[in-house]
Design a protein around this motif. Structure first.
Motif, short mmCIF file in Angstrom:
data_model
loop_
_atom_site.label_atom_id
_atom_site.label_comp_id
_atom_site.label_asym_id
_atom_site.label_seq_id
_atom_site.Cartn_x
_atom_site.Cartn_y
_atom_site.Cartn_z
N ASP A 22 0.80 -1.23 0.00
CA ASP A 22 0.00 0.00 0.00
C ASP A 22 0.83 1.28 0.00
OD1 ASP A 22 -2.35 -1.48 0.03
OD2 ASP A 22 -2.63 -1.30 2.19
N GLY A 23 2.10 1.22 -0.36
CA GLY A 23 2.93 2.42 -0.37
C GLY A 23 3.24 2.95 1.03
N LYS A 24 2.83 2.21 2.08
CA LYS A 24 3.02 2.67 3.45
C LYS A 24 4.11 1.93 4.21
CE LYS A 24 -1.59 2.97 5.11
NZ LYS A 24 -2.69 2.96 5.72
N ALA A 25 4.34 0.68 3.83
CA ALA A 25 5.33 -0.14 4.54
C ALA A 25 5.95 -1.12 3.57
CB ALA A 25 4.67 -0.88 5.69
N ALA A 26 7.20 -1.48 3.83
CA ALA A 26 7.87 -2.52 3.07
C ALA A 26 8.25 -3.63 4.04
CB ALA A 26 9.11 -1.98 2.35
N VAL A 27 8.00 -4.86 3.61
CA VAL A 27 8.23 -6.03 4.44
C VAL A 27 9.27 -6.92 3.77
CG1 VAL A 27 7.13 -8.09 5.40
CG2 VAL A 27 5.88 -5.94 5.34
N GLN A 28 10.26 -7.34 4.56
CA GLN A 28 11.24 -8.31 4.07
C GLN A 28 10.65 -9.69 4.31
OE1 GLN A 28 14.72 -8.84 6.48
NE2 GLN A 28 15.91 -9.61 4.76
N THR A 128 -1.93 -6.07 -2.58
CA THR A 128 -0.92 -6.32 -3.60
C THR A 128 0.42 -5.90 -3.05
OG1 THR A 128 -2.54 -5.93 -5.34
CG2 THR A 128 -0.23 -5.80 -5.96
N LEU A 129 1.39 -6.80 -3.11
CA LEU A 129 2.74 -6.52 -2.65
C LEU A 129 3.64 -6.47 -3.87
CD1 LEU A 129 1.21 -8.20 -0.32
CD2 LEU A 129 3.48 -8.48 0.60
N LEU A 130 4.39 -5.40 -4.00
CA LEU A 130 5.30 -5.22 -5.13
C LEU A 130 6.74 -5.27 -4.65
CD1 LEU A 130 3.44 -2.23 -6.81
CD2 LEU A 130 3.38 -4.63 -7.50
N ARG A 131 7.56 -6.02 -5.36
CA ARG A 131 8.98 -6.11 -5.00
C ARG A 131 9.64 -4.75 -5.21
NH1 ARG A 131 12.34 -10.59 -4.58
NH2 ARG A 131 10.87 -11.90 -5.72
N VAL A 132 10.45 -4.34 -4.24
CA VAL A 132 11.17 -3.07 -4.33
C VAL A 132 12.63 -3.30 -3.95
CG1 VAL A 132 9.17 -1.59 -3.88
CG2 VAL A 132 10.52 -2.42 -1.96
N PRO A 133 13.52 -2.46 -4.48
CA PRO A 133 14.93 -2.57 -4.08
C PRO A 133 15.09 -2.04 -2.65
CG PRO A 133 14.65 -0.84 -5.71
CD PRO A 133 13.31 -1.49 -5.55
N HIS A 134 15.97 -2.64 -1.91
CA HIS A 134 16.21 -2.25 -0.52
C HIS A 134 17.05 -0.98 -0.44
CE1 HIS A 134 18.30 -2.72 3.48
NE2 HIS A 134 17.03 -2.68 3.80
N GLY A 135 16.63 -0.06 0.44
CA GLY A 135 17.45 1.11 0.75
C GLY A 135 17.45 2.22 -0.28
#
Length: 141
Positions: A22-28, A128-135
């Protein structure tokens, strides 16, 4: 004579990496004892108005309300239910302090669709979870 060999169950590989919700949090997402788990690695708003790191202030257990959201495991116990599918897990939502059932499906290398629900899957919410690059932006734990 024919030889019948039972098929091994199709176990889904853990879709490791960092996933934006949701553009609010990223989860590993990571493997935790053969199950799928996830911990918060990024928050859109990592600090409260006083500049302090956000805490688990909505937790129903007063003893846990001071723990930091950064690094908090919010997804756990998902078991493989087939190729690129998991179920039977739990999702803790720090926004309301409630724990929900969760199932997930890897739709592509960079897209997971999760169903979060209380009791009946039909009445849940799809995320929906989208993969994002870390950092790559502010707010990383």
């Amino acid at each position: 004579m024919s030889l019948v060999v039972p098929r091994a169950p199709a176990w889904a590989a853990v879709p490791g990496g960092v996933w934006l919700i949701d553009g609010k949090a990223a989860v590993q997402i990571f493997d935790c004892g053969g199950l799928l788990c996830g911990r918060i690695l990024w928050l859109q708003t990592p600090r409260d108005p006083q500049g302090q790191l956000n805490r688990d202030k909505n937790n129903p257990d007063p003893a846990l309300r001071q723990r930091r959201l950064c690094g908090l495991t919010v997804l756990w116990g998902l078991r493989s239910t087939g190729p690129d599918r998991w179920g039977g897990g739990w999702f803790y939502n720090p926004d309301d302090g409630k724990t929900y059932n969760v199932s997930a499906e890897l739709r592509s290398a960079d897209l997971i669709v999760a169903r979060i629900y209380s009791r009946v899957r039909l009445f849940g919410e799809t995320k929906t979870l989208l993969r994002v690059p870390h950092g790559t932006s502010e707010g990383w734990c």
